[in-house]
Design a protein around this motif. Structure first.
Motif, PDB file in Angstrom:
ATOM      1  N   ALA A   1       0.811  -1.217   0.000  1.00  0.00           N
ATOM      2  CA  ALA A   1       0.000   0.000   0.000  1.00  0.00           C
ATOM      3  C   ALA A   1       0.847   1.269   0.000  1.00  0.00           C
ATOM      4  O   ALA A   1       0.315   2.377  -0.121  1.00  0.00           O
ATOM      5  N   ILE A   2       2.160   1.125   0.155  1.00  0.00           N
ATOM      6  CA  ILE A   2       3.040   2.304   0.198  1.00  0.00           C
ATOM      7  C   ILE A   2       3.120   2.946  -1.182  1.00  0.00           C
ATOM      8  O   ILE A   2       3.476   2.299  -2.161  1.00  0.00           O
ATOM      9  N   ARG A   3       2.769   4.239  -1.244  1.00  0.00           N
ATOM     10  CA  ARG A   3       2.776   4.953  -2.523  1.00  0.00           C
ATOM     11  C   ARG A   3       3.955   5.901  -2.665  1.00  0.00           C
ATOM     12  O   ARG A   3       4.281   6.332  -3.759  1.00  0.00           O
ATOM     13  N   ARG A   4       4.589   6.245  -1.556  1.00  0.00           N
ATOM     14  CA  ARG A   4       5.735   7.160  -1.596  1.00  0.00           C
ATOM     15  C   ARG A   4       6.633   6.861  -0.404  1.00  0.00           C
ATOM     16  O   ARG A   4       6.146   6.540   0.685  1.00  0.00           O
ATOM     17  N   VAL A   5       7.937   6.978  -0.623  1.00  0.00           N
ATOM     18  CA  VAL A   5       8.911   6.774   0.449  1.00  0.00           C
ATOM     19  C   VAL A   5       9.662   8.081   0.674  1.00  0.00           C
ATOM     20  O   VAL A   5      10.081   8.745  -0.281  1.00  0.00           O
ATOM     21  N   THR A   6       9.800   8.454   1.931  1.00  0.00           N
ATOM     22  CA  THR A   6      10.603   9.617   2.312  1.00  0.00           C
ATOM     23  C   THR A   6      11.803   9.112   3.097  1.00  0.00           C
ATOM     24  O   THR A   6      11.643   8.475   4.140  1.00  0.00           O
ATOM     25  N   ILE A   7      13.002   9.365   2.575  1.00  0.00           N
ATOM     26  CA  ILE A   7      14.236   8.922   3.227  1.00  0.00           C
ATOM     27  C   ILE A   7      14.890  10.118   3.903  1.00  0.00           C
ATOM     28  O   ILE A   7      15.079  11.168   3.277  1.00  0.00           O
ATOM     29  N   VAL A   8      15.251   9.948   5.188  1.00  0.00           N
ATOM     30  CA  VAL A   8      15.831  11.036   5.965  1.00  0.00           C
ATOM     31  C   VAL A   8      17.062  10.503   6.706  1.00  0.00           C
ATOM     32  O   VAL A   8      16.998   9.446   7.344  1.00  0.00           O
ATOM     33  N   ALA A   9      18.163  11.242   6.637  1.00  0.00           N
ATOM     34  CA  ALA A   9      19.387  10.811   7.306  1.00  0.00           C
ATOM     35  C   ALA A   9      20.371  11.970   7.326  1.00  0.00           C
ATOM     36  O   ALA A   9      20.109  13.046   6.783  1.00  0.00           O
ATOM     37  N   CYS A  10      21.528  11.734   7.942  1.00  0.00           N
ATOM     38  CA  CYS A  10      22.607  12.729   8.008  1.00  0.00           C
ATOM     39  C   CYS A  10      23.914  12.097   7.548  1.00  0.00           C
ATOM     40  O   CYS A  10      24.124  10.890   7.698  1.00  0.00           O
ATOM     41  N   GLY A  11      24.815  12.913   7.008  1.00  0.00           N
ATOM     42  CA  GLY A  11      26.172  12.485   6.733  1.00  0.00           C
ATOM     43  C   GLY A  11      26.255  11.260   5.850  1.00  0.00           C
ATOM     44  O   GLY A  11      25.576  11.149   4.819  1.00  0.00           O
ATOM     45  N   THR A  12      27.106  10.316   6.246  1.00  0.00           N
ATOM     46  CA  THR A  12      27.291   9.082   5.486  1.00  0.00           C
ATOM     47  C   THR A  12      25.973   8.340   5.300  1.00  0.00           C
ATOM     48  O   THR A  12      25.709   7.785   4.231  1.00  0.00           O
ATOM     49  N   SER A  13      25.133   8.320   6.319  1.00  0.00           N
ATOM     50  CA  SER A  13      23.835   7.644   6.205  1.00  0.00           C
ATOM     51  C   SER A  13      22.965   8.288   5.132  1.00  0.00           C
ATOM     52  O   SER A  13      22.169   7.609   4.472  1.00  0.00           O
ATOM     53  N   PHE A  14      23.104   9.609   4.957  1.00  0.00           N
ATOM     54  CA  PHE A  14      22.362  10.299   3.894  1.00  0.00           C
ATOM     55  C   PHE A  14      22.793   9.792   2.523  1.00  0.00           C
ATOM     56  O   PHE A  14      21.970   9.592   1.632  1.00  0.00           O
ATOM     57  N   TYR A  15      24.088   9.557   2.359  1.00  0.00           N
ATOM     58  CA  TYR A  15      24.563   9.052   1.067  1.00  0.00           C
ATOM     59  C   TYR A  15      24.100   7.622   0.825  1.00  0.00           C
ATOM     60  O   TYR A  15      23.818   7.245  -0.318  1.00  0.00           O
TER      61      TYR A  15
END
Length: 607
Positions: free
Chosen positions: A289-303
């Motif tokens: 049922a997921i229609r959109r994903v929002t990814i949030v992180a900092c630094g290396t995790s952001f990459y």
């Protein structure tokens, strides 16, 4: 960032407190200190700089007492001086603190108006004075802390001891982690379980807003409403031996070499090799049922999140928004209810990411967390917990946590694709097969360390370095540049290779090495074209590719680094190794502090 350890026991604690601080060095710090209660007085030893300076102070003037608190500080308010080092104390109370007291200025001004004298520039000292005022007015220590905590705004983990109660430690947490260790006739407080690993593995993870009263024999936890609550005692599973460097010179190189093993351990949780299928912890919501994903992180995790965006959109055809955690809330994002918000963090305590998680929860998002510490705040607040199984990562510059994050994110993207009906059984078997090849390919990549060490001698001479890549190699270029900046202090930037001609090409000359990440494949020729633009302007190129790519485009390069030929799915994991090793050997060549680079902290628990 910062580290806390406290002990209430029956024998001298100073040496063990110092040992606990050594276990917390990886978090980053620029001063340290210890306070104990002995002969009806609070005694302190503090020092700026490394723990060796504090150890020297203790050798010259030992501390005695069976109760004490200790701290490694990463400067926020006031410089990294001895006067600003924790613990901060009055005649009756000593305090150590992680986080920031945001309303410390009005509190400090009111305390000064009431005749209190301050000796530091820190926000923490106000806590010691506020509690001390209550105690001096006749309040019991427990009552004093209970009355002061609601006055504090911001994020804090506190450990507090009292001159007149050498059998009592009080801790509190709001926005910064704190754990309690249970021993035999002793109790401990620490900023994480690793700090307590040599003392006990029986720990209590305090919940948000909790505060705790610790004696030698008893632990009593209260929630934010000051009601007594039960918090489970669990086995931390943290082995003190895991933080040893073994035969390696630095933690970072040890952790680089651990990657084949820890990636294999991580994938074991997400792949079923018997029938070549994917598996995942069962969420309490419908992935399809997921229609959109929002990814949030900092630094290396952001990459890592940037790479995952390619996978989610390619495999599952689900649109992805990507945000740096510190910006997420402040741009007032438009979030459709029912989406999946995915948070990536090594520690699970990063303040910006945790705040973003709670904002996403308020906006009606399902919460997935990729984290290396399954007992962390983010892990406990997740609807879908996705552990990385990297083990403790001590080096400030993340290596094995990053590749384990990538392994988990690839598995999650494929699971989402399957749930969406976009992954046939044959495709699923192929994904499992390729992911299962990653540990061996990582091991093969490590075999080129000597070649990379030779290249590092040239890079160490540079003031500026560019990294180029396309597709999933673009985030890897950003990560490579970050690694070089973090530990060698050389200015470096990562760019999408096609964007170089829109500005950065102006920087190209013989003094600016350009690291090109270009495994052979569908984007190889376009990346090589950009590389040739660099060479045509006298730029010195270091090409990282496989045998086919080096054979086709390696002529005229300053150096080439050959990687094993791998499927594009696992290329980001494998090509992480050369960029990590390059940064490491450049830093070693320059003589910088590889494991504890200046100004940086491992776990950033302030915004």
């Amino acid at each position: 960032m910062c580290g806390i350890i406290g002990i209430v026991g029956h024998e001298g604690v100073a040496e063990r407190l110092l040992d606990g601080l050594k276990r917390l060095e990886y978090r980053g710090y620029d001063s340290a200190g210890i306070a104990t209660v002995h002969n009806n007085a609070i005694e302190r030893r503090r020092a700026s700089g490394k723990l060796g300076n504090l150890a020297n102070a203790l050798e010259t003037e030992p501390l005695f007492g069976a109760i004490g608190i200790a701290h490694t500080r990463w400067a926020t308010h006031g410089g990294p001086t001895t006067n600003n080092a924790h613990p901060h104390a009055t005649d009756k109370v000593a305090v150590v603190h992680n986080g920031i007291i945001e309303n410390f200025k009005p509190l400090r001004e009111a305390l000064i108006a009431r005749g209190r004298a301050f000796t530091s520039e820190t926000d923490t000292e106000v806590v010691a004075h506020l509690i001390s005022e209550k105690v001096e007015a006749g309040a019991d220590p427990v009552e004093a802390v209970r009355d002061v905590l609601p006055q504090l705004r911001g994020a804090f983990a506190l450990a507090i001891l009292f001159r007149d109660r050498p059998d009592l430690l009080i801790g509190a947490r709001l926005g910064s982690p704190l754990v309690v260790g249970v021993g035999e006739g002793e109790t401990y407080i620490g900023s994480d379980a690793l700090a307590l690993a040599s003392l006990t593995q029986r720990v209590i993870y305090l919940e948000e807003g909790d505060w705790v009263v610790c004696s030698r024999e008893e632990v009593q936890v209260f929630d934010q409403a000051n009601q007594p609550v039960e918090r489970a005692i669990i086995q931390s599973g943290v082995d003190g031996e895991l933080i040893s460097k073994g035969n390696h010179r630095h933690y970072m190189i040890k952790e680089i070499y651990e990657q084949p093993i820890v990636v294999a351990q991580t994938l074991r949780s997400y792949l079923q090799r018997i029938d070549e299928t994917l598996t995942l912890p069962i969420p309490d919501f419908d992935l399809s049922a997921i229609r959109r994903v929002t990814i949030v992180a900092c630094g290396t995790s952001f990459y890592a999140g940037m790479i995952a965006r390619y996978w989610f959109e390619q495999f599952a055809r689900v649109p992805v928004d990507l945000d740096v955690a510190s910006e997420f809330r402040y741009r007032a994002p438009v979030i459709e209810p029912g989406g999946l918000a995915l948070f990536i963090s090594q520690s699970g305590e990063t303040a910006d990411t945790l705040a973003a998680l709670r904002h996403a929860r308020e906006e009606g998002q399902k919460i997935a967390v990729v984290v290396n510490v399954p007992t962390s705040s983010m892990a406990r607040e997740a609807d879908l917990l996705l552990p990385t199984h990297a083990g403790p990562e001590i080096g400030v510059a993340s290596t094995k946590a990053f590749t384990c994050q990538l392994a988990v994110l690839a598995a999650l993207a494929a699971n989402l694709a399957r749930a969406k009906g976009r992954l046939t059984p044959e495709d699923e078997h192929a994904v499992v097969k390729h992911l299962a090849e990653a540990p061996a390919a990582l091991n093969a990549a490590l075999a080129y360390e000597d070649t990379i060490k030779g290249v590092a001698a040239d890079i160490a001479m540079a003031r500026d370095v560019l990294y180029l890549g396309r597709g999933t190699d673009y985030p890897l270029a950003l990560e490579g540049a970050l690694k070089l900046k973090e530990i060698s202090y050389i200015h470096a930037e990562g760019y999408a290779a096609g964007e170089m001609k829109h500005g950065p090409i102006a920087l190209i000359d013989e003094n600016v090495p350009v690291i090109v990440i270009a495994p052979s494949g569908p984007l190889f020729e376009k990346t090589v074209s950009n590389m040739q633009e660099v060479q045509a302007r006298g730029g010195k190129v270091v090409l990282i590719s496989d045998y086919d790519g080096i054979r086709e485009a390696g002529t005229g390069c300053l150096a080439t680094i050959t990687m094993p030929k791998v499927h594009p799915l696992i290329a980001p994991l494998v090509y992480s190794v050369p960029v990590q090793l390059l940064a490491y050997h450049v830093a070693v060549t320059k003589g910088t502090d590889v494991d504890q680079p200046r100004n940086l902290a491992k776990s950033v628990t302030v915004e």
